[in-house]
Structures are given as C-alpha cells and as structure tokens.
Write a protein that holds these residues in place. Structure first.
Motif, mmCIF file in Angstrom:
data_model
loop_
_atom_site.group_PDB
_atom_site.id
_atom_site.type_symbol
_atom_site.label_atom_id
_atom_site.label_comp_id
_atom_site.label_asym_id
_atom_site.label_seq_id
_atom_site.Cartn_x
_atom_site.Cartn_y
_atom_site.Cartn_z
ATOM 1 N N TYR A 13 18.054 -15.212 -32.901
ATOM 2 C CA TYR A 13 17.012 -14.468 -32.201
ATOM 3 C C TYR A 13 17.115 -12.980 -32.510
ATOM 4 O O TYR A 13 18.107 -12.490 -33.063
ATOM 5 C CB TYR A 13 17.105 -14.714 -30.697
ATOM 6 C CG TYR A 13 18.305 -14.073 -30.025
ATOM 7 C CD1 TYR A 13 18.220 -12.819 -29.434
ATOM 8 C CD2 TYR A 13 19.540 -14.728 -29.974
ATOM 9 C CE1 TYR A 13 19.314 -12.237 -28.808
ATOM 10 C CE2 TYR A 13 20.635 -14.163 -29.356
ATOM 11 C CZ TYR A 13 20.519 -12.908 -28.766
ATOM 12 O OH TYR A 13 21.605 -12.325 -28.172
ATOM 13 N N GLU A 14 16.082 -12.259 -32.109
ATOM 14 C CA GLU A 14 16.063 -10.810 -32.264
ATOM 15 C C GLU A 14 15.339 -10.205 -31.073
ATOM 16 O O GLU A 14 14.336 -10.756 -30.602
ATOM 17 C CB GLU A 14 15.366 -10.413 -33.562
ATOM 18 C CG GLU A 14 15.417 -8.920 -33.854
ATOM 19 C CD GLU A 14 14.882 -8.575 -35.236
ATOM 20 O OE1 GLU A 14 15.372 -7.591 -35.833
ATOM 21 O OE2 GLU A 14 13.970 -9.291 -35.715
ATOM 22 N N VAL A 15 15.851 -9.091 -30.563
ATOM 23 C CA VAL A 15 15.232 -8.372 -29.460
ATOM 24 C C VAL A 15 14.829 -6.991 -29.961
ATOM 25 O O VAL A 15 15.663 -6.246 -30.478
ATOM 26 C CB VAL A 15 16.191 -8.245 -28.264
ATOM 27 C CG1 VAL A 15 15.531 -7.454 -27.139
ATOM 28 C CG2 VAL A 15 16.619 -9.615 -27.760
ATOM 29 N N THR A 16 13.549 -6.680 -29.832
ATOM 30 C CA THR A 16 13.046 -5.372 -30.271
ATOM 31 C C THR A 16 12.213 -4.755 -29.159
ATOM 32 O O THR A 16 11.569 -5.461 -28.382
ATOM 33 C CB THR A 16 12.183 -5.492 -31.541
ATOM 34 O OG1 THR A 16 11.110 -6.407 -31.300
ATOM 35 C CG2 THR A 16 12.996 -5.989 -32.712
ATOM 36 N N GLY A 17 12.234 -3.450 -29.089
ATOM 37 C CA GLY A 17 11.397 -2.741 -28.139
ATOM 38 C C GLY A 17 12.053 -2.562 -26.797
ATOM 39 O O GLY A 17 13.229 -2.882 -26.583
ATOM 40 N N ASP A 18 11.262 -2.054 -25.862
ATOM 41 C CA ASP A 18 11.761 -1.748 -24.523
ATOM 42 C C ASP A 18 10.619 -1.964 -23.540
ATOM 43 O O ASP A 18 9.457 -1.743 -23.851
ATOM 44 C CB ASP A 18 12.259 -0.308 -24.463
ATOM 45 C CG ASP A 18 13.017 -0.014 -23.185
ATOM 46 O OD1 ASP A 18 13.546 -0.966 -22.591
ATOM 47 O OD2 ASP A 18 13.061 1.156 -22.780
ATOM 48 N N GLY A 19 10.969 -2.395 -22.323
ATOM 49 C CA GLY A 19 9.963 -2.670 -21.319
ATOM 50 C C GLY A 19 10.121 -4.078 -20.787
ATOM 51 O O GLY A 19 11.147 -4.729 -21.001
ATOM 52 N N PRO A 20 9.112 -4.586 -20.079
ATOM 53 C CA PRO A 20 9.194 -5.948 -19.549
ATOM 54 C C PRO A 20 9.407 -6.962 -20.668
ATOM 55 O O PRO A 20 8.892 -6.796 -21.777
ATOM 56 C CB PRO A 20 7.830 -6.146 -18.869
ATOM 57 C CG PRO A 20 7.346 -4.761 -18.586
ATOM 58 C CD PRO A 20 7.865 -3.908 -19.692
ATOM 59 N N PRO A 21 10.167 -8.029 -20.417
ATOM 60 C CA PRO A 21 10.451 -9.001 -21.472
ATOM 61 C C PRO A 21 9.227 -9.838 -21.841
ATOM 62 O O PRO A 21 8.453 -10.255 -20.972
ATOM 63 C CB PRO A 21 11.553 -9.868 -20.873
ATOM 64 C CG PRO A 21 11.394 -9.725 -19.396
ATOM 65 C CD PRO A 21 10.886 -8.335 -19.161
ATOM 66 N N LEU A 22 9.103 -10.101 -23.135
ATOM 67 C CA LEU A 22 8.034 -10.929 -23.693
ATOM 68 C C LEU A 22 8.681 -11.930 -24.646
ATOM 69 O O LEU A 22 9.137 -11.558 -25.732
ATOM 70 C CB LEU A 22 7.016 -10.067 -24.431
ATOM 71 C CG LEU A 22 5.917 -10.785 -25.227
ATOM 72 C CD1 LEU A 22 5.043 -11.633 -24.313
ATOM 73 C CD2 LEU A 22 5.068 -9.765 -25.997
ATOM 74 N N LEU A 23 8.763 -13.194 -24.219
ATOM 75 C CA LEU A 23 9.342 -14.255 -25.045
ATOM 76 C C LEU A 23 8.262 -14.797 -25.970
ATOM 77 O O LEU A 23 7.216 -15.244 -25.515
ATOM 78 C CB LEU A 23 9.889 -15.374 -24.161
ATOM 79 C CG LEU A 23 10.542 -16.550 -24.893
ATOM 80 C CD1 LEU A 23 11.879 -16.130 -25.508
ATOM 81 C CD2 LEU A 23 10.743 -17.732 -23.944
ATOM 82 N N MET A 24 8.547 -14.780 -27.280
ATOM 83 C CA MET A 24 7.524 -15.078 -28.275
ATOM 84 C C MET A 24 7.906 -16.314 -29.094
ATOM 85 O O MET A 24 8.806 -16.261 -29.932
ATOM 86 C CB MET A 24 7.314 -13.867 -29.183
ATOM 87 C CG MET A 24 6.926 -12.607 -28.408
ATOM 88 S SD MET A 24 6.787 -11.108 -29.437
ATOM 89 C CE MET A 24 5.325 -11.491 -30.403
ATOM 90 N N TYR A 25 7.208 -17.429 -28.834
ATOM 91 C CA TYR A 25 7.396 -18.656 -29.612
ATOM 92 C C TYR A 25 6.665 -18.508 -30.941
ATOM 93 O O TYR A 25 5.438 -18.358 -30.974
ATOM 94 C CB TYR A 25 6.867 -19.863 -28.856
ATOM 95 C CG TYR A 25 7.810 -20.459 -27.847
ATOM 96 C CD1 TYR A 25 8.672 -21.496 -28.203
ATOM 97 C CD2 TYR A 25 7.828 -20.019 -26.528
ATOM 98 C CE1 TYR A 25 9.531 -22.081 -27.271
ATOM 99 C CE2 TYR A 25 8.677 -20.590 -25.584
ATOM 100 C CZ TYR A 25 9.533 -21.617 -25.976
ATOM 101 O OH TYR A 25 10.379 -22.190 -25.052
#
Length: 282
Positions: A13-25
């Motif tokens: 997985y990869e986490v980018t950005g900042d703010g509320p979480p957005l899980l992307m399938y």
C-alpha cells in the motif's frame, strides 16, 4: 513501499497526502495495482490522485492477488476484498473513511459499505464495472483458463506466469493467481501440486460468486436500498463499464448523486473538482 499483513495476506500500500482518510480500491480488474490510479486509461488522463491528495489522506493499495500483494488459493468473493480494505484501515488506525473505487473497485466499495456502514463517510463510484457484456466476458475468461488447465495442467500455468508480465485480464490462460505465482515460490509450488478436480470446482464457483448478475456485482440491491451512505456515481461508457451500471446504482442508492457526464467530457479540469466537491460536502 510499505506492506501490511491483512487477513493473513501481505498487502502492498501507499499513503499520500494529508486530511481525512480516503481508501481507494484500484481499477484494473484482476490487475488492480495501486499504480493504476496514475497510469491506467481514464485515470491517467484525469489526474485524480494528485488532486485528491492535496486535501485528503489517500490510501492506495494492490488488491490481493494483484501487483505485489499476496494471495491464497481459495474461492474468492467480495467479502475477501472487504476484509482486505477493512484490515488495512485498522492497520493504519482509521475507524472511519471515505471510500472510492474505480472500475471493479466500485463493487468492493459497495460491499465494504454494506458490511460496515458506520465506517463509510461517503462513496465515490468512478466508472463502475458492470453490464451484461461485462458478465459474459468474465465468465468466458474463467472458462478459457480452465480449458488451459485441463489441457496443460497447473504446473504449466506456473511456467507461463514466469515467462510473461501479463495478467489474467489480458491472457486468460494465466488465471487469477498469476501475480502471486511470480512473487511467492512456496505458493507456486503448492499451486502446481493442487488437485486439478478441486481446482476446477474452486474456479467455477469463484466465477459464479463474483459475477452473478448483469449489472454491478458486489452487494444485493436490497442492501444498497437500505444503505444510508452518501454516494457520487460517475458513469463509464464501454462494454465493461456500461452506462446502465451507473444508472442501476443511482436507482438503488438513496439520494445518490449521478454526475451524468460522458467519458469524453470528463477532463482533468472538471473531474477532480467534482469529486472534491462531493467529498468536501460530507
């Protein structure tokens, strides 16, 4: 790039950005890699991920049995993809998140929202995969794979997987576990020695379980009609992403917002802004 063990399976997985979480399938059928948000078809053209990560913590990942994620030799259903997404959110410490799916990822988003409605702040369903031609094509792909297995055997599938970078979507002979056959020698050994009769039953059942209707699979219409989760639907426009699939979701999801813009008119200028407008409102 980090990995997490989710439901006993390694998930890249990869986490980018900042703010509320957005899980992307991820989009991409049986090649649903996290890179597809930036490199595949309409998603590459629209530049959704860079724009969304300006205001949201975007969590992208390789779907199990895709990319560098692991897998398990079992009959897969939508509940397995739900377990991966929910487990990844738990691993990252998020108890609520926005959900977004592209292509077949929309079905996993719907299934996750039905299973855990309190988790989902809202859903973005971009170009949902579905329609009669989509179902027919998926069943034909599984049938072609089983024909190859009957003729050549499971060991031949392993050898073929090691000689190509293609996946199940582009070469049905490879079957849905091709990426894991390349990256996990122990899995490949177990796969090659698996009982071919049991394998045929497993794959046949998987095809029927995943693609059981002529519209968007993943969740029952009655469950969608009872789901109190805001949704933005953006239609596709081809044999695998029928406009009727988006219309079906509009009919089933209470208060759904259908952005009824043809694919040719969805641009880097208007599509990310429309998605952000929806997310910001919820």
């Amino acid at each position: 790039m980090p990995t997490a063990v989710v439901d006993g399976i390694s998930t890249r997985y990869e986490v980018t950005g900042d703010g509320p979480p957005l899980l992307m399938y991820s989009p991409g059928g049986f090649d649903s890699r996290l890179e597809n948000w930036s490199s595949l078809g309409v998603y590459a053209r629209l530049g959704l991920l860079p724009r969304l990560s300006e205001r949201y913590t975007c969590i992208t990942f390789d779907r199990r049995e895709s990319g560098r994620s692991g897998g398990r030799l079992a009959r897969l259903g939508w509940a397995d993809y739900v377990a991966q997404g929910k487990g990844l959110l738990d691993h990252l410490g998020f108890d609520r998140a926005f959900l977004m799916g592209g292509c077949v990822g929309c079905s996993a988003v719907l299934a996750l929202a039905v299973a855990y409605p309190a988790l989902a702040r809202g859903m973005v369903l971009y170009s949902p995969a579905g329609g009669p031609r989509y179902r027919i094509a998926q069943h034909a792909r599984f049938a072609d794979h089983l024909s190859f297995v009957r003729e050549k055997g499971l060991a031949a599938v392993v050898e073929l997987a090691r000689t190509t970078s293609l996946g199940f979507t582009k070469d049905p002979r490879l079957g849905p576990w091709a990426p894991v056959l390349r990256t996990d020698p122990a899995f490949a050994d177990a796969y090659a020695s698996f009982d071919p009769v049991r394998y045929a039953v497993l794959v046949t059942g998987m095809s029927r379980l995943l693609y059981d209707r002529d519209t968007v699979p993943g969740a029952e219409p009655e469950d969608l009609m009872s789901l109190d989760v805001p949704a933005l639907i953006v239609p596709g426009q081809d044999a695998s992403h029928a406009p009727s699939a988006a219309r079906y979701l509009e009919e089933c999801l209470p208060g759904a917002d259908l952005w009824d813009v043809p694919v040719a008119l969805q641009t880097a200028g208007n599509a990310p802004s429309r998605v952000l407008e929806f997310l910001d409102a919820h």
